[in-house]
Design a protein around this motif. Structure first.
Motif, PDB file in Angstrom:
ATOM      1  N   LYS A   1       0.808  -1.227   0.000  1.00  0.00           N
ATOM      2  CA  LYS A   1       0.000   0.000   0.000  1.00  0.00           C
ATOM      3  C   LYS A   1       0.837   1.270   0.000  1.00  0.00           C
ATOM      4  O   LYS A   1       0.308   2.369  -0.092  1.00  0.00           O
ATOM      5  CB  LYS A   1      -0.799   0.057   1.309  1.00  0.00           C
ATOM      6  CG  LYS A   1      -2.149  -0.557   1.310  1.00  0.00           C
ATOM      7  CD  LYS A   1      -2.813  -0.322   2.669  1.00  0.00           C
ATOM      8  CE  LYS A   1      -3.170   1.115   2.966  1.00  0.00           C
ATOM      9  NZ  LYS A   1      -4.284   1.685   2.294  1.00  0.00           N
ATOM     10  N   SER A  52     -10.557   5.578  -1.076  1.00  0.00           N
ATOM     11  CA  SER A  52     -10.673   4.174  -0.673  1.00  0.00           C
ATOM     12  C   SER A  52     -11.448   3.371  -1.712  1.00  0.00           C
ATOM     13  O   SER A  52     -12.278   3.918  -2.432  1.00  0.00           O
ATOM     14  CB  SER A  52     -11.371   4.089   0.684  1.00  0.00           C
ATOM     15  OG  SER A  52     -10.581   4.727   1.653  1.00  0.00           O
ATOM     16  N   ASN A  89      -6.192   0.155  -0.971  1.00  0.00           N
ATOM     17  CA  ASN A  89      -5.825   1.141  -2.003  1.00  0.00           C
ATOM     18  C   ASN A  89      -4.372   1.539  -1.783  1.00  0.00           C
ATOM     19  O   ASN A  89      -3.762   1.147  -0.790  1.00  0.00           O
ATOM     20  CB  ASN A  89      -6.716   2.385  -1.879  1.00  0.00           C
ATOM     21  CG  ASN A  89      -6.674   2.986  -0.476  1.00  0.00           C
ATOM     22  OD1 ASN A  89      -6.268   2.317   0.478  1.00  0.00           O
ATOM     23  ND2 ASN A  89      -7.071   4.223  -0.341  1.00  0.00           N
ATOM     24  N   SER A 144      -7.534  -0.199   4.301  1.00  0.00           N
ATOM     25  CA  SER A 144      -8.204  -0.137   3.002  1.00  0.00           C
ATOM     26  C   SER A 144      -7.262  -0.623   1.895  1.00  0.00           C
ATOM     27  O   SER A 144      -6.057  -0.370   1.941  1.00  0.00           O
ATOM     28  CB  SER A 144      -8.680   1.281   2.733  1.00  0.00           C
ATOM     29  OG  SER A 144      -7.626   2.188   2.931  1.00  0.00           O
ATOM     30  N   ARG A 165       2.152   2.343   2.695  1.00  0.00           N
ATOM     31  CA  ARG A 165       1.575   3.000   3.878  1.00  0.00           C
ATOM     32  C   ARG A 165       2.690   3.402   4.834  1.00  0.00           C
ATOM     33  O   ARG A 165       3.580   2.594   5.124  1.00  0.00           O
ATOM     34  CB  ARG A 165       0.635   2.009   4.576  1.00  0.00           C
ATOM     35  CG  ARG A 165      -0.137   2.566   5.787  1.00  0.00           C
ATOM     36  CD  ARG A 165      -1.103   1.497   6.259  1.00  0.00           C
ATOM     37  NE  ARG A 165      -1.840   1.790   7.459  1.00  0.00           N
ATOM     38  CZ  ARG A 165      -3.108   2.206   7.481  1.00  0.00           C
ATOM     39  NH1 ARG A 165      -3.748   2.442   6.358  1.00  0.00           N
ATOM     40  NH2 ARG A 165      -3.734   2.389   8.633  1.00  0.00           N
TER      41      ARG A 165
END
Ligand code: AMP
Ligand code: MG
Length: 302
Positions: free
Chosen positions: A48, A143, A137, A135, A50
């Motif tokens: 991701k 999202s 994405n 999520s 993230r």
């Protein structure tokens, strides 16, 4: 149908082997990994992109899983979980030492939710352990609320996406912390502050948007399309020259949006190459704290 069942069994096996799989929930699609498998959790952050200081939410398939994830559980937890679970409410408790620090981004707390989606619940139960599932994405993008959104962002980066159609709610869960004696709302969602207060029979505090200690992930840019986003609150009526218009009520030739399709409207605009999106917000949306939070974040205004 047979094919879907085969994919489901494949998803269970992949998760048990420490792989990452996307699956539907009632809020948005999640990117799942076994919570106790550190290498799998690490894969989520890299797939991701993230930031590692943004903690993950544990998704459980039965109430007994909570004892593996949290300690010193207060009575308010049982009040909230019996009223709202399975459902779009995440509850933050004291973390169990057995949960890897990577999951909570080093915080001594743990966010937990039981999703209200038959496929998600069946998947978690079949794997036999809670799944972390942010999520599905790329970090920062709107999202995903359908399987094709997951593929748009992550094709080639994960082995399997379970397709459960369109998400019925369409925005992320409400997050409430029970760490302090007064419960704190960390993220608004489709379950409102008033609903929580009426079940708890006490007032709850609103976390400051800028307080990183309260809600670590909220400082990151979120839910944004590639286009510039402008937000207009009625009754102001500005020019209609923007390239892509969406509105919470029928207005001009704008496309109507609601909680369920908000993110897919943003994604549609990007696919059409819009450079600017104008979001018109009528009175009912202005009172919807969960949706307004996502709208303002998509515009970089929060
Ligand atoms: P999502 O990005 O939808 O998966 O949700 C993750 C968000 O839940 C984070 O960005 C935080 O705002 C919140 N959250 C997750 N874990 C914690 C935690 N341990 N303490 C406080 N908030 C948390
Ligand atoms: Mg997210």
């Amino acid at each position: 149908m047979e094919c879907e069942e085969k994919k489901f069994l494949q998803a269970v096996e992949l998760l048990k082997q420490g792989e990452v799989v996307a699956f539907p929930t009632e809020t948005v699609y999640g990117l799942g990994a076994c919570i106790f498998y550190e290498e799998a959790v690490q894969k989520i952050f890299s797939i991701k992109k993230r930031p590692s200081d943004n903690p993950l939410i544990a998704h459980i398939g039965s109430l007994s899983d909570v004892a593996k994830l949290a300690i010193d559980i207060p009575d308010a937890f049982y009040t909230l979980s019996s009223a709202f679970w399975p459902g779009p409410l995440t509850i933050v408790l004291k973390k169990h030492p057995a949960v890897p620090a990577l999951v909570s981004a080093g915080h001594p707390t743990m966010a937990i939710r039981m999703p209200d989606h038959p496929l998600a619940l069946r998947l978690i139960q079949a794997v036999g352990e809670p799944l972390v599932a942010p999520s599905a994405n790329l970090s920062g993008r709107p999202s995903p609320t359908q399987a094709s959104d997951v593929k748009e962002d992550l094709a080639g980066r994960l082995p399997l996406v379970l397709d459960g159609g369109e998400c019925s709610i369409g925005i992320e869960s409400t997050v409430v912390s029970l760490i302090d004696p007064i419960p704190t709302l960390l993220r608004p969602g489709s379950i409102s502050q008033a609903q929580l207060e009426s079940v708890l029979k006490c007032p709850i505090r609103l976390a400051s948007e800028k307080d990183p200690a309260c809600s670590p992930g909220m400082k990151h840019r979120h839910y944004a399309p590639r286009a510039r986003v402008q937000v207009v609150l009625y009754p102001e009526r500005p020019s209609t020259s923007a390239s892509y218009l969406i509105s919470s009520e029928p207005l001009f030739s704008a496309l109507v949006f609601n909680r369920r399709n908000f993110y897919s409207r943003l994604r549609e605009a990007d696919r059409l190459g819009a450079e600017e999106i104008t979001i018109y917000c009528g009175p009912s949306v202005q009172q919807d704290a969960g949706l307004m939070n996502r709208i303002l974040r998509s515009a970089g205004l929060l």
